[in-house]
Design an enzyme around this catalytic site. Structure first.
Site, PDB file in Angstrom:
ATOM      1  N   HIS A  72      27.913 -23.244  -5.878  1.00 24.84           N
ATOM      2  CA  HIS A  72      26.539 -22.849  -6.190  1.00 24.84           C
ATOM      3  C   HIS A  72      26.233 -23.152  -7.650  1.00 24.84           C
ATOM      4  O   HIS A  72      27.106 -23.057  -8.509  1.00 24.84           O
ATOM      5  CB  HIS A  72      26.290 -21.375  -5.865  1.00 24.84           C
ATOM      6  CG  HIS A  72      27.161 -20.389  -6.593  1.00 24.84           C
ATOM      7  ND1 HIS A  72      26.873 -19.936  -7.858  1.00 24.84           N
ATOM      8  CD2 HIS A  72      28.319 -19.772  -6.233  1.00 24.84           C
ATOM      9  CE1 HIS A  72      27.798 -19.064  -8.237  1.00 24.84           C
ATOM     10  NE2 HIS A  72      28.701 -18.947  -7.280  1.00 24.84           N
ATOM     11  N   ASP A  74      23.692 -21.609  -9.374  1.00 26.67           N
ATOM     12  CA  ASP A  74      23.090 -20.484 -10.098  1.00 26.67           C
ATOM     13  C   ASP A  74      24.163 -19.593 -10.719  1.00 26.67           C
ATOM     14  O   ASP A  74      25.328 -19.614 -10.314  1.00 26.67           O
ATOM     15  CB  ASP A  74      22.160 -19.664  -9.188  1.00 26.67           C
ATOM     16  CG  ASP A  74      22.866 -19.046  -7.990  1.00 26.67           C
ATOM     17  OD1 ASP A  74      23.706 -19.722  -7.380  1.00 26.67           O
ATOM     18  OD2 ASP A  74      22.588 -17.867  -7.672  1.00 26.67           O
ATOM     19  N   ASP A 104      32.373 -18.877 -12.834  1.00 25.65           N
ATOM     20  CA  ASP A 104      31.646 -18.688 -11.567  1.00 25.65           C
ATOM     21  C   ASP A 104      30.305 -19.374 -11.630  1.00 25.65           C
ATOM     22  O   ASP A 104      29.324 -18.761 -12.020  1.00 25.65           O
ATOM     23  CB  ASP A 104      31.498 -17.183 -11.313  1.00 25.65           C
ATOM     24  CG  ASP A 104      30.871 -16.870  -9.978  1.00 25.65           C
ATOM     25  OD1 ASP A 104      30.757 -17.783  -9.147  1.00 25.65           O
ATOM     26  OD2 ASP A 104      30.492 -15.707  -9.757  1.00 25.65           O
ATOM     27  N   GLU A 136      23.047 -18.268  -4.728  1.00 25.42           N
ATOM     28  CA  GLU A 136      24.234 -17.655  -4.122  1.00 25.42           C
ATOM     29  C   GLU A 136      24.388 -16.230  -4.625  1.00 25.42           C
ATOM     30  O   GLU A 136      24.750 -15.318  -3.871  1.00 25.42           O
ATOM     31  CB  GLU A 136      25.488 -18.475  -4.466  1.00 25.42           C
ATOM     32  CG  GLU A 136      26.737 -18.068  -3.682  1.00 25.42           C
ATOM     33  CD  GLU A 136      27.535 -16.934  -4.320  1.00 25.42           C
ATOM     34  OE1 GLU A 136      28.423 -16.384  -3.644  1.00 25.42           O
ATOM     35  OE2 GLU A 136      27.272 -16.582  -5.496  1.00 25.42           O
ATOM     36  N   GLU A 137      24.083 -16.059  -5.909  1.00 22.70           N
ATOM     37  CA  GLU A 137      24.308 -14.764  -6.558  1.00 22.70           C
ATOM     38  C   GLU A 137      23.308 -13.692  -6.121  1.00 22.70           C
ATOM     39  O   GLU A 137      23.422 -12.544  -6.523  1.00 22.70           O
ATOM     40  CB  GLU A 137      24.278 -14.919  -8.082  1.00 22.70           C
ATOM     41  CG  GLU A 137      25.356 -15.850  -8.643  1.00 22.70           C
ATOM     42  CD  GLU A 137      26.769 -15.264  -8.546  1.00 22.70           C
ATOM     43  OE1 GLU A 137      26.949 -14.189  -7.954  1.00 22.70           O
ATOM     44  OE2 GLU A 137      27.690 -15.916  -9.069  1.00 22.70           O
ATOM     45  N   GLU A 164      34.795 -21.293  -5.228  1.00 25.50           N
ATOM     46  CA  GLU A 164      34.676 -20.036  -5.993  1.00 25.50           C
ATOM     47  C   GLU A 164      35.994 -19.747  -6.715  1.00 25.50           C
ATOM     48  O   GLU A 164      37.060 -20.196  -6.279  1.00 25.50           O
ATOM     49  CB  GLU A 164      34.365 -18.867  -5.039  1.00 25.50           C
ATOM     50  CG  GLU A 164      32.974 -18.884  -4.448  1.00 25.50           C
ATOM     51  CD  GLU A 164      31.896 -18.395  -5.400  1.00 25.50           C
ATOM     52  OE1 GLU A 164      32.223 -17.886  -6.495  1.00 25.50           O
ATOM     53  OE2 GLU A 164      30.721 -18.550  -5.042  1.00 25.50           O
ATOM     54  N   HIS A 357      30.852 -12.966 -13.957  1.00 21.65           N
ATOM     55  CA  HIS A 357      29.755 -12.004 -14.165  1.00 21.65           C
ATOM     56  C   HIS A 357      29.930 -11.152 -15.434  1.00 21.65           C
ATOM     57  O   HIS A 357      29.115 -10.284 -15.697  1.00 21.65           O
ATOM     58  CB  HIS A 357      29.586 -11.046 -12.963  1.00 21.65           C
ATOM     59  CG  HIS A 357      29.338 -11.749 -11.655  1.00 21.65           C
ATOM     60  ND1 HIS A 357      28.914 -11.107 -10.530  1.00 21.65           N
ATOM     61  CD2 HIS A 357      29.449 -13.048 -11.303  1.00 21.65           C
ATOM     62  CE1 HIS A 357      28.783 -11.970  -9.529  1.00 21.65           C
ATOM     63  NE2 HIS A 357      29.112 -13.156  -9.993  1.00 21.65           N
TER      64      HIS A 357
HETATM   65 ZN    ZN Z   1      30.235 -17.525  -7.386  1.00 26.05          ZN
END
Ligand code: ZN
Length: 384
Positions: A72, A74, A104, A136-137, A164, A357
């Site tokens: 992903h 984003d 990520d 995705e997030e 991931e 994150h």
């Molecule tokens: Zn991810």
């Protein structure tokens, strides 16, 4: 365009602020242009407003399954996080590359792109597809229109590797989050006359009590020791309610989620909760005021993932990773959605989820090197 190393590509990708609520088109345009420079055509699966898009490209022969490398584009917001460096400028320190998305999962995207010149040079017998998604997030929503095109406008890969962050180990199972929004509407009254009103917060409290009961029951079910925690977890995540200290509250809203183990029957849980609301709360509320209500909505659902036992994907991923063991994780990925779309998947990518994150998110350079070596073996496999 001169060949770009993975770290240089990572810096370029991180520089695009693709926080989920923003556009990812500048990043997609960069990837399209990069691929075009290497003779690879790609296609977009855009949103209706054109603000975001997934990108799909194929290197190697058309018309056969092959392997898809999926990620992903984003990233999660940096709002409220204390960063030591600019999150959108990659900073290297002690063998680590810092920046939002380095772990990520732009690190994986950068490795995939860095491999493109080599993939183009190789005589691939099986195609290698690139599948980059958005959103995705915010519940794995952006990849779904692209998956819907697989086997139609886009080729259906034989297998998918979702990059991931797994520390480059093979993940063959993950939990599936499911989220609810509950809106309780009561009836206002002066707080000295509560019997004339319906207190939305009180009824929300009853519903929360039922959820606490369910949570305890879920914890007591037979554990699945592959996961930590080893049960389907449940928690209330948000709550808001009331208007003033002297008014019987009319609005109360809360959000809750479960993270279910593969095979867990979420429909039964959903029905039980709705039954409790309909039988134990609503009749009492509506006896006082028929306009009162409890509105329950499922706001997001990502299926739990257990790799397809009939597929070659797990043994192939282990062989390519030169490992013997698979792992299960509690975070969700797009793997389950690919699998439901007919493309068996496994998860393997550079970086550790512990850094995802977080402020000062980073990926070890060594992880990117491992990933590049892994992708080299993917190319060997596709060369036959
Ligand atoms: Zn991810």
């Amino acid at each position: 365009m001169p060949p770009l190393a993975d770290a240089e590509l990572l810096a370029r990708l991180v520089a695009f602020d693709t926080t989920s609520h923003k556009t990812n088109i500048p990043l997609i345009r960069f990837v399209e242009e990069y691929l075009r420079q290497h003779g690879v055509e790609s296609s977009r699966v855009p949103t209706a407003d054109g603000e975001k898009a997934s990108l799909f490209a194929t290197i190697g022969p058309a018309g056969v399954g092959g392997i898809a490398l999926s990620g992903h584009t984003d990233v999660v917001p940096v709002t409220g996080q204390n960063w030591d460096t600019d999150p959108f400028t990659v900073a290297e320190r002690d063998g680590r590359l810092y920046g939002r998305g380095t772990c990520d999962m732009k690190g994986f995207l950068a490795c995939v792109l860095a491999m493109v010149p080599e993939l183009v040079r190789r005589k691939l017998q099986l195609p290698i597809h690139i599948a980059f998604s958005y959103d995705e997030e915010v519940g794995c929503t952006g990849v779904r229109p692209m998956i819907a095109e697989l086997g139609n406008r886009l080729p259906l890969p034989r297998v998918v590797l979702v990059g991931e962050p797994t520390d480059m180990t093979v993940v063959d199972a993950h939990k599936g989050p499911m989220r609810w929004s509950v809106e309780v509407t009561g009836k206002a009254a002066h707080s000295s006359m509560p019997h004339l009103g319906v207190n939305a917060i009180t009824y929300a409290g009853r519903l929360l009590g039922e959820l606490a009961l369910i949570e305890a029951e879920l914890k007591a079910l037979a554990p699945n020791p592959r996961f930590d925690p080893p049960y389907t977890s449940l928690q209330v995540t948000e709550i808001e309610g009331g208007t003033a200290s002297n008014i019987v509250p009319v609005p109360c809203w809360f959000g809750w989620e479960i993270r279910r183990l593969p095979g867990f029957d979420a429909a039964a849980l959903d029905q039980r909760f709705r039954r409790f609301a309909a039988n134990e709360c609503l009749p009492e509320m509506q006896r006082v005021a028929p306009e009162t209500a409890i509105k329950i909505d499922i706001t997001n659902e990502v299926p739990a993932f257990a790799a397809d036992a009939k597929s070659e994907i797990v043994s192939l991923a282990l062989k390519l990773a030169q490992q013997n063991d698979t792992f299960a994780v509690c975070y969700a990925t797009e793997a389950s959605l690919f699998q439901l779309g007919g493309a068996p998947a496994a998860v393997i990518g550079p970086g550790n989820i512990a850094q995802a994150h977080t402020p000062n998110e980073f990926v070890h350079v060594e992880q990117l090197e491992k990933c590049l070596a892994f992708l080299g073996r993917v190319a060997d496999w596709a060369e036959g």
